[in-house]
Design a protein around this motif. Structure first.
Motif, short mmCIF file in Angstrom:
data_model
loop_
_atom_site.label_atom_id
_atom_site.label_comp_id
_atom_site.label_asym_id
_atom_site.label_seq_id
_atom_site.Cartn_x
_atom_site.Cartn_y
_atom_site.Cartn_z
N PRO A 89 0.83 -1.22 0.00
CA PRO A 89 0.00 0.00 0.00
C PRO A 89 0.86 1.26 0.00
N GLN A 90 2.18 1.09 0.17
CA GLN A 90 3.08 2.25 0.18
C GLN A 90 3.65 2.53 -1.21
N GLY A 91 3.32 1.66 -2.19
CA GLY A 91 3.89 1.80 -3.53
C GLY A 91 3.16 2.84 -4.37
N VAL A 111 6.39 -10.13 -5.37
CA VAL A 111 6.54 -10.54 -3.97
C VAL A 111 5.27 -10.10 -3.23
N CYS A 112 4.56 -11.10 -2.67
CA CYS A 112 3.29 -10.83 -2.00
C CYS A 112 3.50 -10.77 -0.49
N GLY A 113 3.28 -9.62 0.10
CA GLY A 113 3.42 -9.47 1.54
C GLY A 113 2.20 -10.02 2.26
N ARG A 114 2.38 -10.24 3.56
CA ARG A 114 1.29 -10.66 4.47
C ARG A 114 1.57 -10.02 5.83
N TYR A 115 0.74 -10.28 6.79
CA TYR A 115 0.90 -9.77 8.17
C TYR A 115 1.04 -8.25 8.15
N GLU A 116 2.00 -7.73 8.93
CA GLU A 116 2.18 -6.28 8.96
C GLU A 116 3.14 -5.80 7.88
N GLY A 117 3.58 -6.71 7.03
CA GLY A 117 4.48 -6.32 5.95
C GLY A 117 5.79 -7.08 6.02
N GLU A 130 7.86 -0.77 -5.85
CA GLU A 130 6.69 -1.12 -5.04
C GLU A 130 5.45 -0.62 -5.76
N ILE A 131 4.44 -1.49 -5.87
CA ILE A 131 3.19 -1.10 -6.55
C ILE A 131 2.03 -1.29 -5.59
N SER A 132 1.15 -0.29 -5.57
CA SER A 132 -0.07 -0.35 -4.76
C SER A 132 -1.27 -0.47 -5.68
N LEU A 133 -2.31 -1.15 -5.18
CA LEU A 133 -3.55 -1.24 -5.96
C LEU A 133 -4.42 -0.02 -5.70
N GLY A 134 -4.15 0.70 -4.64
CA GLY A 134 -4.94 1.89 -4.33
C GLY A 134 -4.74 2.25 -2.87
N ASP A 135 -5.34 3.35 -2.48
CA ASP A 135 -5.12 3.85 -1.11
C ASP A 135 -6.05 3.17 -0.13
N PHE A 136 -5.81 1.89 0.08
CA PHE A 136 -6.52 1.09 1.07
C PHE A 136 -5.59 -0.07 1.44
N VAL A 137 -5.91 -0.75 2.54
CA VAL A 137 -5.02 -1.83 3.00
C VAL A 137 -5.75 -3.16 2.94
N MET A 138 -5.12 -4.12 2.24
CA MET A 138 -5.67 -5.48 2.16
C MET A 138 -4.86 -6.39 3.10
N THR A 139 -5.32 -7.65 3.23
CA THR A 139 -4.63 -8.55 4.15
C THR A 139 -3.37 -9.15 3.53
N GLY A 140 -3.26 -9.10 2.21
CA GLY A 140 -2.08 -9.69 1.57
C GLY A 140 -1.91 -9.16 0.16
N ILE A 143 -3.89 -10.66 -4.20
CA ILE A 143 -4.92 -10.11 -5.09
C ILE A 143 -4.32 -8.97 -5.92
N ALA A 144 -3.52 -8.14 -5.26
CA ALA A 144 -2.88 -7.02 -5.98
C ALA A 144 -1.92 -7.55 -7.05
N ALA A 145 -1.15 -8.58 -6.72
CA ALA A 145 -0.20 -9.14 -7.68
C ALA A 145 -0.95 -9.69 -8.90
C1 LIG Z 1 -1.84 -5.66 6.09
S1 LIG Z 1 -0.78 -5.29 4.74
C2 LIG Z 1 0.56 -4.47 5.53
C3 LIG Z 1 0.39 -2.98 5.58
C4 LIG Z 1 1.56 -2.29 6.26
N1 LIG Z 1 1.56 -2.55 7.67
C5 LIG Z 1 1.47 -0.78 6.04
O1 LIG Z 1 0.80 -0.11 6.82
O2 LIG Z 1 2.01 -0.27 5.03
C6 LIG Z 1 -0.12 -6.84 4.29
C7 LIG Z 1 0.33 -6.96 2.85
O3 LIG Z 1 -0.79 -6.81 2.00
C8 LIG Z 1 -0.38 -6.26 0.76
N2 LIG Z 1 -1.21 -5.07 0.49
C9 LIG Z 1 -2.08 -4.49 1.34
N3 LIG Z 1 -2.69 -3.44 0.79
C10 LIG Z 1 -2.20 -3.33 -0.45
C11 LIG Z 1 -2.43 -2.42 -1.53
N4 LIG Z 1 -3.27 -1.40 -1.42
N5 LIG Z 1 -1.76 -2.61 -2.68
C12 LIG Z 1 -0.88 -3.64 -2.81
N6 LIG Z 1 -0.62 -4.52 -1.82
C13 LIG Z 1 -1.26 -4.37 -0.66
C14 LIG Z 1 1.10 -5.95 0.88
O4 LIG Z 1 1.84 -6.96 0.22
C15 LIG Z 1 1.34 -5.94 2.36
O5 LIG Z 1 2.65 -6.30 2.70
#
Ligand SMILES: C[S@@+](CC[C@H](N)C(=O)[O-])C[C@H]1O[C@@H](n2cnc3c(N)ncnc32)[C@H](O)[C@@H]1O
Length: 225
Positions: A89-91, A111-117, A130-140, A143-145
């Motif tokens: 989500p930081q990309g 590379v697919c992150g999980r947990y807190e990153g 780093e690529i983000s799908l949008g300004d929201f946070v998913m669990t992993g 789906i974005a990959a």
């Molecule tokens: C719960 S998120 C971690 C968020 C991290 N603690 C932060 O605040 O930046 C877990 C993983 O989901 C993926 N993810 C979550 N939101 C995403 C987004 N908007 N775009 C792409 N990947 C996302 C990333 O791979 C991330 O490492």
């Protein structure tokens, strides 16, 4: 041919999303190659642990650098160096323009992150972008990959059944696509616009261009700057 490697704790999610329909057919025809890699297979502890508590305290767990690094090294050594993308989500927010650019790169490693990153040191050592799908946070990141992979893969020549006119599609040239209709000519009392039945190709082109501009103005005025 576009090669795509996915480094993930949930390979089945990738196979489920990319193992069907157009992308699967593209792979079968040799235009694409999709491989998944289970990060747990690259741990060096009995429990196959891939995460640990964050230094400095705080909520949740962080993915350890070492299993990710070993998995990434394996992919590079076995299949060649690629362009490594961390979904985060930081990309930078993903756009069609980036899909076009990625389609020019022959080997992508997701590379697919999980947990807190992910431990920052892995990112510094191995990640190109780093690529983000949008300004929201998913669990992993899975789906974005898959979203990035799907949007990129369909641009590879031969993947779509017909030679598609990408130029007309939404976001290709900074406009949304015009409205589309199919049979029947009248449905629930609603008719297809007469111009589309006229056979006048110049007229149809003009109508579609006007409609594209109109709906972009109405639905996404931000795209017109
Ligand atoms: C719960 S998120 C971690 C968020 C991290 N603690 C932060 O605040 O930046 C877990 C993983 O989901 C993926 N993810 C979550 N939101 C995403 C987004 N908007 N775009 C792409 N990947 C996302 C990333 O791979 C991330 O490492």
């Amino acid at each position: 041919m576009l090669q795509m490697d996915f480094i993930t704790l949930f390979p089945d999610m990738i196979s489920a999303l990319l193992g069907e329909s157009i992308i699967a057919r593209g792979a079968k025809r040799g235009h694409l190659c999709v491989r998944t890699h289970q990060i747990r297979d690259f741990t060096q502890n009995k429990q196959k642990q891939v995460d640990d508590y964050p230094y400095g305290g705080g909520q949740g767990m962080v993915m350890m650098a070492d299993p990710l690094f070993r998995c990434h090294e394996y992919v590079r050594e076995t299949h060649g160096p690629g362009h490594t993308i961390l979904l985060s989500p930081q990309g930078r927010v993903f756009r069609q323009s980036r899909a076009k650019e990625l389609a020019e790169i022959p080997h992508l490693i997701f590379v697919c992150g999980r947990y807190e990153g992910v431990d920052e040191r892995f990112i510094e050592a191995c990640v190109d972008e780093e690529i983000s799908l949008g300004d929201f946070v998913m669990t992993g990141g899975e789906i974005a990959a898959c979203a990035v992979a799907d949007a990129t893969a369909r641009l590879i020549p031969g993947v779509l059944a017909e030679e598609a006119s990408f130029e007309d599609e939404s976001h290709w040239s900074g406009l949304l696509e015009y409205p589309q209709y199919t049979r029947p000519e009248v449905w629930n009392g609603l008719s297809v616009p007469q111009v589309l039945l006229s056979g006048n190709h110049a007229g149809i082109r003009e109508w579609r261009r006007e409609q594209s501009e109109k709906r972009t103005r109405e639905k996404r005025p931000d795209m017109l700057g």
